[in-house]
Design an enzyme around this catalytic site. Structure first.
Site, PDB file in Angstrom:
ATOM      1  N   SER A 151      -0.841   0.380  -2.380  1.00 20.55           N
ATOM      2  CA  SER A 151      -1.695  -0.452  -3.213  1.00 20.55           C
ATOM      3  C   SER A 151      -1.572  -1.903  -2.799  1.00 20.55           C
ATOM      4  O   SER A 151      -0.482  -2.481  -2.884  1.00 20.55           O
ATOM      5  CB  SER A 151      -1.277  -0.293  -4.677  1.00 20.55           C
ATOM      6  OG  SER A 151      -1.906  -1.274  -5.446  1.00 20.55           O
ATOM      7  N   LYS A 173      21.812  -8.625  16.426  1.00 13.81           N
ATOM      8  CA  LYS A 173      22.884  -8.653  15.428  1.00 13.81           C
ATOM      9  C   LYS A 173      24.076  -7.831  15.936  1.00 13.81           C
ATOM     10  O   LYS A 173      23.955  -6.627  16.144  1.00 13.81           O
ATOM     11  CB  LYS A 173      22.350  -8.075  14.104  1.00 13.81           C
ATOM     12  CG  LYS A 173      23.432  -7.884  13.052  1.00 13.81           C
ATOM     13  CD  LYS A 173      22.875  -7.364  11.749  1.00 13.81           C
ATOM     14  CE  LYS A 173      24.004  -7.005  10.791  1.00 13.81           C
ATOM     15  NZ  LYS A 173      23.533  -6.413   9.546  1.00 13.81           N
ATOM     16  N   PRO A 224      32.220  -6.138  13.184  1.00 13.58           N
ATOM     17  CA  PRO A 224      31.335  -5.953  14.344  1.00 13.58           C
ATOM     18  C   PRO A 224      30.886  -4.503  14.479  1.00 13.58           C
ATOM     19  O   PRO A 224      31.476  -3.603  13.876  1.00 13.58           O
ATOM     20  CB  PRO A 224      32.271  -6.309  15.510  1.00 13.58           C
ATOM     21  CG  PRO A 224      33.624  -5.886  15.038  1.00 13.58           C
ATOM     22  CD  PRO A 224      33.639  -5.988  13.522  1.00 13.58           C
ATOM     23  N   LEU A 241      13.865   2.723  -1.932  1.00 14.26           N
ATOM     24  CA  LEU A 241      14.339   2.202  -3.217  1.00 14.26           C
ATOM     25  C   LEU A 241      14.114   3.206  -4.346  1.00 14.26           C
ATOM     26  O   LEU A 241      14.825   3.183  -5.348  1.00 14.26           O
ATOM     27  CB  LEU A 241      13.642   0.879  -3.527  1.00 14.26           C
ATOM     28  CG  LEU A 241      13.923  -0.240  -2.499  1.00 14.26           C
ATOM     29  CD1 LEU A 241      13.072  -1.464  -2.776  1.00 14.26           C
ATOM     30  CD2 LEU A 241      15.397  -0.617  -2.477  1.00 14.26           C
TER      31      LEU A 241
HETATM   32  C1  LIG Z   1      17.478  -8.514  -2.451  1.00  8.88           C
HETATM   33  C2  LIG Z   1      17.331  -7.404  -1.481  1.00  8.88           C
HETATM   34  C3  LIG Z   1      17.731  -7.584  -0.155  1.00  8.88           C
HETATM   35  C4  LIG Z   1      17.636  -6.532   0.745  1.00  8.88           C
HETATM   36  N1  LIG Z   1      18.086  -6.695   2.030  1.00  8.88           N
HETATM   37  C5  LIG Z   1      18.129  -5.633   2.853  1.00  8.88           C
HETATM   38  C6  LIG Z   1      18.660  -5.735   4.164  1.00  8.88           C
HETATM   39  O1  LIG Z   1      19.048  -6.805   4.615  1.00  8.88           O
HETATM   40  N2  LIG Z   1      18.714  -4.626   4.919  1.00  8.88           N
HETATM   41  C7  LIG Z   1      18.270  -3.405   4.476  1.00  8.88           C
HETATM   42  O2  LIG Z   1      18.396  -2.412   5.187  1.00  8.88           O
HETATM   43  N3  LIG Z   1      17.687  -3.303   3.276  1.00  8.88           N
HETATM   44  C8  LIG Z   1      17.624  -4.367   2.458  1.00  8.88           C
HETATM   45  N4  LIG Z   1      17.047  -4.240   1.232  1.00  8.88           N
HETATM   46  C9  LIG Z   1      16.396  -2.985   0.869  1.00  8.88           C
HETATM   47  C10 LIG Z   1      15.033  -2.920   1.542  1.00  8.88           C
HETATM   48  O3  LIG Z   1      14.262  -4.029   1.183  1.00  8.88           O
HETATM   49  C11 LIG Z   1      14.327  -1.630   1.126  1.00  8.88           C
HETATM   50  O4  LIG Z   1      15.157  -0.539   1.368  1.00  8.88           O
HETATM   51  C12 LIG Z   1      13.077  -1.436   1.936  1.00  8.88           C
HETATM   52  O5  LIG Z   1      12.273  -2.552   1.901  1.00  8.88           O
HETATM   53  C13 LIG Z   1      12.319  -0.232   1.443  1.00  8.88           C
HETATM   54  O6  LIG Z   1      11.628  -0.514   0.261  1.00  8.88           O
HETATM   55  P1  LIG Z   1      10.616   0.582  -0.252  1.00  8.88           P
HETATM   56  O7  LIG Z   1       9.619   0.846   0.813  1.00  8.88           O
HETATM   57  O8  LIG Z   1      11.400   1.731  -0.773  1.00  8.88           O
HETATM   58  O9  LIG Z   1       9.946  -0.106  -1.520  1.00  8.88           O
HETATM   59  P2  LIG Z   1       8.855  -1.293  -1.627  1.00  8.88           P
HETATM   60  O10 LIG Z   1       8.968  -2.259  -0.532  1.00  8.88           O
HETATM   61  O11 LIG Z   1       8.955  -1.788  -3.031  1.00  8.88           O
HETATM   62  O12 LIG Z   1       7.475  -0.549  -1.448  1.00  8.88           O
HETATM   63  C14 LIG Z   1       6.887   0.190  -2.516  1.00  8.88           C
HETATM   64  C15 LIG Z   1       5.487   0.592  -2.151  1.00  8.88           C
HETATM   65  O13 LIG Z   1       4.985   1.408  -3.177  1.00  8.88           O
HETATM   66  C16 LIG Z   1       3.660   0.976  -3.504  1.00  8.88           C
HETATM   67  N5  LIG Z   1       3.377   1.321  -4.893  1.00  8.88           N
HETATM   68  C17 LIG Z   1       4.143   1.143  -5.990  1.00  8.88           C
HETATM   69  N6  LIG Z   1       3.495   1.561  -7.100  1.00  8.88           N
HETATM   70  C18 LIG Z   1       2.295   2.028  -6.678  1.00  8.88           C
HETATM   71  C19 LIG Z   1       1.164   2.604  -7.337  1.00  8.88           C
HETATM   72  N7  LIG Z   1       1.099   2.755  -8.668  1.00  8.88           N
HETATM   73  N8  LIG Z   1       0.100   2.941  -6.578  1.00  8.88           N
HETATM   74  C20 LIG Z   1       0.106   2.796  -5.232  1.00  8.88           C
HETATM   75  N9  LIG Z   1       1.156   2.271  -4.562  1.00  8.88           N
HETATM   76  C21 LIG Z   1       2.214   1.889  -5.278  1.00  8.88           C
HETATM   77  C22 LIG Z   1       3.691  -0.519  -3.267  1.00  8.88           C
HETATM   78  O14 LIG Z   1       2.391  -1.030  -3.082  1.00  8.88           O
HETATM   79  C23 LIG Z   1       4.509  -0.569  -1.990  1.00  8.88           C
HETATM   80  O15 LIG Z   1       3.665  -0.331  -0.881  1.00  8.88           O
HETATM   81  C24 LIG Z   1      17.089  -5.298   0.325  1.00  8.88           C
HETATM   82  C25 LIG Z   1      16.631  -5.142  -0.973  1.00  8.88           C
HETATM   83  C26 LIG Z   1      16.752  -6.182  -1.881  1.00  8.88           C
HETATM   84  C27 LIG Z   1      16.271  -5.975  -3.281  1.00  8.88           C
END
Ligand SMILES: Cc1cc2nc3c(=O)[nH]c(=O)nc-3n(C[C@H](O)[C@H](O)[C@H](O)COP(=O)(O)OP(=O)(O)OC[C@H]3O[C@@H](n4cnc5c(N)ncnc54)[C@H](O)[C@@H]3O)c2cc1C
Length: 505
Positions: A39, A78, A96, A332
């Site tokens: 979305s 890194k 490391p 997540l």
């Molecule tokens: C503060 C922080 C720092 C981080 N740093 C690191 C790091 O350094 N290294 C690392 O490996 N990981 C890190 N992470 C974790 C990393 O960001 C996530 O594991 C990664 O981005 C995967 O996110 P995701 O795709 O699961 O969720 P998101 O990025 O939240 O994607 C969710 C998707 O679902 C879609 N969606 C949600 N609801 C709907 C709906 N109703 N209809 C249609 N689509 C929908 C959204 O549009 C989006 O496309 C960090 C996380 C946080 C919070």
């Protein structure tokens, strides 16, 4: 040829969704029909920028090479993570991605090091590790394909722009035939037995499937909201539950490591990209107010800020079951452990690997689901224990947060690992554990959690001979470091990006 039950629907187009789509499209080819729903009105988290070396195996399997990925994502190299002020204020050590020293006659290097350290005749552990030595000197070179000794073995990962990396995965997946649908999922329809039937979108489309992969982020739209799978909350051990993140202009040349500095109620990261830095403050809302946390972050960033600060709230833990009925949670949606050791993207990779290994056909037997859930839980718990150690092992007593951490009870699994190392210097390594012996050793040495005795077999070697061998190792590593280019020179000569600071990502 298409078999039945082969419609895979991925909900979510963040890093998890697009990595999953790319890898499964490559793995199943025309055997599966893959659709991804994302979305544009709901953003992605987009802050996952630091990785561990397994990311390189992941994109190598897709046929991508390191230098191209670096250029496309404005990445830097890194070699590890530098921990500042964690053990006590003014302390520093490197975790490391590489081996320490060499085993001799079946005896681990660290057993020799422990003896010489007790005698006051050994340098800090990092000086016997090429990866740590390169990182500490701000240098980088590709590991030799044919190293003359195990002493030369090190690995490396990337700091990249997460949105650009997701974009790379997206292009790849679409090229392999994945259908992308830009729509907001409104409701999830189910069969009588609870299995998911289709995703219903706000614009009236119904996207039916056989297997659904929940990559919808923290909310866990399918696994949590629809199927009601609970969440194991690990806040009693991992107190940090908020993060403030912001980008800044690059000032100096980029470090070949992630920097994490302990703060009074959490810690701050600095992740260098070629064109900007990523910064964040991860903290416990129980021990510090948001405005104080923000001030700490702002006060400790060198370059000018780019864009607004973003706050992210989270509950450390994992889904009780990552696979429920016909739905698998990845990213997540499956759980989150603070980004201290850059493990979230790695956990996405291992979840995908497990699907590839276990799903040898589309008729899924309950034993497949059980195996997936069992190994996923173990993996999360082992990362959890590794992270908890960073807090438990501190000697800091300068804030309530750190005092709580050093006195808190810890899981039995971690206690066993610590006791075993204290008693024998042995590092137990389990299957489904992301961090292996060298990583634990880096932490044990960094926090001075060391056994009182070394392996008695070390005493068979004359002390002077051991001292000279250790010195020879250091000298040989020093030479290798001296001849390596600076990290910024390596990037300029091999993989400079054309992305500008402040460019929309
Ligand atoms: C503060 C922080 C720092 C981080 N740093 C690191 C790091 O350094 N290294 C690392 O490996 N990981 C890190 N992470 C974790 C990393 O960001 C996530 O594991 C990664 O981005 C995967 O996110 P995701 O795709 O699961 O969720 P998101 O990025 O939240 O994607 C969710 C998707 O679902 C879609 N969606 C949600 N609801 C709907 C709906 N109703 N209809 C249609 N689509 C929908 C959204 O549009 C989006 O496309 C960090 C996380 C946080 C919070």
């Amino acid at each position: 040829m298409c078999s039945s039950n082969n419609r895979i629907v991925i909900a979510g187009g963040g890093t998890a969704g697009w990595m999953t789509a790319a890898a499964l499209a490559q793995h199943f080819g025309s055997l599966a029909q893959i659709t991804l729903v994302e979305s544009s009105s709901i953003g992605t988290v987009g802050v996952g920028e630091a990785t561990i070396p397994t990311i390189r195996d992941f994109y190598h399997q897709l046929g991508m090479n390191d230098l191209d990925v670096i250029r496309a994502t404005g990445a830097t190299c890194k070699l590890g993570i530098q921990f500042n002020d964690w053990h006590r204020p003014d302390s520093s050590f490197m975790h490391p991605f590489g081996l320490y020293g060499e085993r001799v006659q079946g005896i681990d290097f660290h057993q020799f090091w422990l003896k010489m350290r007790a005698l006051g005749q050994a340098a800090p552990l990092g000086e016997y590790c090429l990866g740590a030595s390169l990182a500490g000197s701000g240098k980088f070179t590709l590991p030799s394909r044919n190293p003359p000794s195990t002493l030369s073995v090190f690995d490396w990962a990337l700091h990249f722009d997460a949105n650009r990396f997701a974009g790379l995965m997206r292009d790849y997946a679409i090229d392999k035939g994945v259908t992308a649908v830009n729509a907001t999922i409104h409701t999830v329809s189910q069969y009588d037995d609870g299995r998911i039937r289709a995703l219903e979108t706000e614009c009236g489309r119904s996207i039916a499937g056989d297997l659904f992969i929940d990559c919808s982020g923290f909310r866990g739209l399918l696994i949590g909201e629809t199927l009601g799978v609970g969440y194991c909350d690990w806040r009693q051990w991992l107190l940090c539950d908020r993060a403030l993140a912001v980008q800044s202009q690059r000032g100096t040349s980029p470090n070949p490591y992630t920097r994490v500095d302990a703060r009074s109620a959490g810690w701050q990261w600095q992740i260098p990209l070629q064109h900007r830095d990523g910064n964040g403050h991860v903290y416990s809302s129980e021990f510090i107010a948001d405005d104080s946390a923000e001030k700490i972050l702002r006060d400790n960033i060198d370059g000018e800020l780019i864009g607004e600060l973003r706050q992210l709230r989270f509950v450390p833990g994992r889904r009780e079951r990552a696979w429920e009925k016909n739905c698998i949670a990845i990213g997540l949606a499956a759980g989150f452990l603070e980004p201290l050791e850059s493990t979230s993207i790695a956990l996405i990779e291992t979840a995908i690997e497990r699907i590839k290994t276990l799903m040898t056909n589309f008729d899924i037997h309950p034993s497949v689901i059980e195996e997936f859930n069992h190994t996923t839980a173990q993996e999360y718990e082992r990362v959890r224990d590794f992270l908890i150690f960073h807090y438990k092992a501190t000697a800091r007593d300068d804030s309530d947060f750190w005092r709580y951490c050093r006195n808190m009870p810890i899981p039995d699994t971690l206690q066993h690992k610590l006791d075993l190392f204290s008693a024998s210097g042995h590092i137990v390594n389990y299957r489904w554990e992301i961090f292996h012996e060298p990583s634990w050793l880096a932490l044990f040495a960094g926090f001075e959690h060391l056994p009182e005795h070394h392996d008695i077999r070390v005493d068979r070697f004359p002390t002077e001979q051991v001292r000279q061998s250790l010195e020879a190792m250091r000298t040989s590593l020093r030479k290798a470091v001296d001849s390596a280019p600076h990290h910024s020179t390596f990037i300029r000569e091999h993989c400079a990006t054309e992305i500008n600071a402040g460019a929309a990502t």
